[in-house]
Design a protein around this motif. Sequence first.
Motif, mmCIF file in Angstrom:
data_model
loop_
_atom_site.group_PDB
_atom_site.id
_atom_site.type_symbol
_atom_site.label_atom_id
_atom_site.label_comp_id
_atom_site.label_asym_id
_atom_site.label_seq_id
_atom_site.Cartn_x
_atom_site.Cartn_y
_atom_site.Cartn_z
ATOM 1 N N PRO A 19 48.137 -26.216 52.686
ATOM 2 C CA PRO A 19 47.207 -27.055 53.455
ATOM 3 C C PRO A 19 46.151 -26.214 54.180
ATOM 4 C CG PRO A 19 49.274 -26.836 54.634
ATOM 5 C CD PRO A 19 49.451 -26.097 53.345
ATOM 6 N N TRP A 20 44.985 -26.815 54.365
ATOM 7 C CA TRP A 20 43.921 -26.092 55.076
ATOM 8 C C TRP A 20 43.044 -27.083 55.821
ATOM 9 C CZ3 TRP A 20 43.800 -20.849 55.234
ATOM 10 C CH2 TRP A 20 42.697 -20.251 55.842
ATOM 11 N N ASP A 21 42.730 -26.747 57.062
ATOM 12 C CA ASP A 21 41.916 -27.612 57.916
ATOM 13 C C ASP A 21 40.489 -27.052 57.967
ATOM 14 O OD1 ASP A 21 40.812 -29.243 59.795
ATOM 15 O OD2 ASP A 21 42.061 -28.564 61.465
ATOM 16 N N ILE A 22 39.512 -27.870 57.547
ATOM 17 C CA ILE A 22 38.115 -27.395 57.554
ATOM 18 C C ILE A 22 37.289 -28.070 58.645
ATOM 19 C CG2 ILE A 22 38.153 -26.869 55.083
ATOM 20 C CD1 ILE A 22 36.343 -29.437 54.761
ATOM 21 N N THR A 23 37.966 -28.596 59.672
ATOM 22 C CA THR A 23 37.247 -29.228 60.771
ATOM 23 C C THR A 23 36.266 -28.231 61.394
ATOM 24 O OG1 THR A 23 39.198 -30.577 61.244
ATOM 25 C CG2 THR A 23 37.477 -30.509 62.923
ATOM 26 N N ASP A 24 36.741 -27.021 61.558
ATOM 27 C CA ASP A 24 35.891 -25.947 62.075
ATOM 28 C C ASP A 24 35.124 -25.315 60.905
ATOM 29 O OD1 ASP A 24 35.338 -23.005 62.890
ATOM 30 O OD2 ASP A 24 35.830 -24.012 64.779
ATOM 31 N N GLU A 25 33.827 -25.087 61.093
ATOM 32 C CA GLU A 25 32.971 -24.540 60.032
ATOM 33 C C GLU A 25 33.427 -23.160 59.571
ATOM 34 O OE1 GLU A 25 29.740 -25.123 57.401
ATOM 35 O OE2 GLU A 25 30.767 -26.463 58.805
ATOM 36 N N SER A 26 33.929 -22.354 60.514
ATOM 37 C CA SER A 26 34.397 -21.011 60.143
ATOM 38 C C SER A 26 35.617 -21.087 59.220
ATOM 39 C CB SER A 26 34.739 -20.206 61.411
ATOM 40 O OG SER A 26 35.786 -20.837 62.129
ATOM 41 N N ASN A 27 36.459 -22.090 59.453
ATOM 42 C CA ASN A 27 37.619 -22.298 58.564
ATOM 43 C C ASN A 27 37.174 -22.660 57.152
ATOM 44 O OD1 ASN A 27 39.645 -21.695 60.285
ATOM 45 N ND2 ASN A 27 40.442 -23.772 60.495
ATOM 46 N N LYS A 28 36.127 -23.462 57.080
ATOM 47 C CA LYS A 28 35.601 -23.867 55.780
ATOM 48 C C LYS A 28 35.115 -22.648 54.986
ATOM 49 C CE LYS A 28 31.607 -26.297 53.843
ATOM 50 N NZ LYS A 28 30.467 -27.204 54.155
ATOM 51 N N HIS A 29 34.350 -21.780 55.616
ATOM 52 C CA HIS A 29 33.838 -20.587 54.933
ATOM 53 C C HIS A 29 34.978 -19.641 54.564
ATOM 54 C CE1 HIS A 29 29.681 -21.680 55.356
ATOM 55 N NE2 HIS A 29 29.779 -21.775 56.688
ATOM 56 N N MET A 30 35.984 -19.582 55.430
ATOM 57 C CA MET A 30 37.138 -18.724 55.142
ATOM 58 C C MET A 30 37.878 -19.211 53.898
ATOM 59 S SD MET A 30 40.371 -17.757 57.603
ATOM 60 C CE MET A 30 39.269 -17.340 58.966
ATOM 61 N N LEU A 31 38.034 -20.543 53.777
ATOM 62 C CA LEU A 31 38.703 -21.111 52.606
ATOM 63 C C LEU A 31 37.937 -20.778 51.327
ATOM 64 C CD1 LEU A 31 40.747 -22.916 51.149
ATOM 65 C CD2 LEU A 31 39.346 -24.893 51.794
ATOM 66 N N ILE A 32 36.622 -20.906 51.382
ATOM 67 C CA ILE A 32 35.788 -20.626 50.201
ATOM 68 C C ILE A 32 35.940 -19.165 49.774
ATOM 69 C CG2 ILE A 32 33.395 -20.442 49.382
ATOM 70 C CD1 ILE A 32 32.774 -22.916 51.145
ATOM 71 N N GLU A 33 35.976 -18.257 50.727
ATOM 72 C CA GLU A 33 36.127 -16.831 50.410
ATOM 73 C C GLU A 33 37.515 -16.516 49.863
ATOM 74 O OE1 GLU A 33 33.796 -14.441 50.385
ATOM 75 O OE2 GLU A 33 32.434 -16.129 50.775
ATOM 76 N N ILE A 34 38.539 -17.119 50.472
ATOM 77 C CA ILE A 34 39.906 -16.905 49.984
ATOM 78 C C ILE A 34 40.051 -17.438 48.564
ATOM 79 C CG2 ILE A 34 42.326 -17.598 50.290
ATOM 80 C CD1 ILE A 34 41.822 -17.624 53.310
#
Length: 309
Positions: A19-34
């Motif tokens: 699971p991953w939470d993209i509510t925060d924009e930084s989390n979203k970019h982190m998911l894309i990089e991972i």
Amino acid sequence: MLCSMIMIEYLLENYIIWPWDITDESNKHMLIEIWKEMFSNHFPVDLTMKECPMLIGVMRRSSEEKDSFLASSYEFKILLKGDILMQTHRKLNLETLSDILFTFKEEFDENEQYLSFNFVKKTSLCWDIILEITKYLSLNDAVTIFSIDILHLLRKYKVRLPIVEPSDRFMKTMIKNIDNEQIVSLHLKENQLRSTIELASASIFTNIISVTLINLQHVNQINEFQTCFPNLICLSLCYNNEIDFHRLCKIFNHIQNPIKRFEIHCDYILCSHRHTSHFFSKINNLKFTIEYFLLDMTHGSMTWINNCS
């Protein structure tokens, strides 16, 4: 819905969940990089809050779907986007979600079972022996057993094999990797005829010279598919049981040029002895190019010939 106890227990038992939470924009970019680091590929969809919740299924790409132009060895399927199940376009509820998860799990297990079997590694046979074995197989079976690697060997030694009752999966993913010069013969059931032709490029069938059809009931289809095989010279019709004599005559009437070899294999000929001479006259008046005709009856007798002559 995803947080219900029934669903949580099912997912924990049958899936590896990340699971991953993209509510925060930084989390979203982190998911894309991972994602890019793990799968050597960009995220498969635009990631926005409007599209969430989102459920993505990941499985290894089967050998028959691998392509040198594809960066990733994995296949991604968007199962859920918002409140819509993407595979069925149905609204999300516990029943529809369970169905889509169960279906994906079946596909995943089947794919893993397919990938786990490597005939070459398990048997340690040299390629010369493998090449000899393939001569007794259909092309689709050869690819299934030896993987896509066998195609280079077949092409190198100009080995031509028939395609026998291929699956839709084979026609969708594998056929594009095969040289059309390697395909000279098709062996199909009637219900496979249309899908096989529609799922592949017309150029694939250019060099086919022989077609075998199993239990063809709609004889008008003979004319339809002949246009797809411009170099067809041999047509074989095989029936698991008897064939009506009048149907046999109608088949002759649908044969067009340039077929030179025509075969019918059946259990026996069933004739009601009505208007037989009329049908015979129609056949006699036809001017086609058939040079060789074979009628093979497993349990044939001379009775029908004596009664109809």
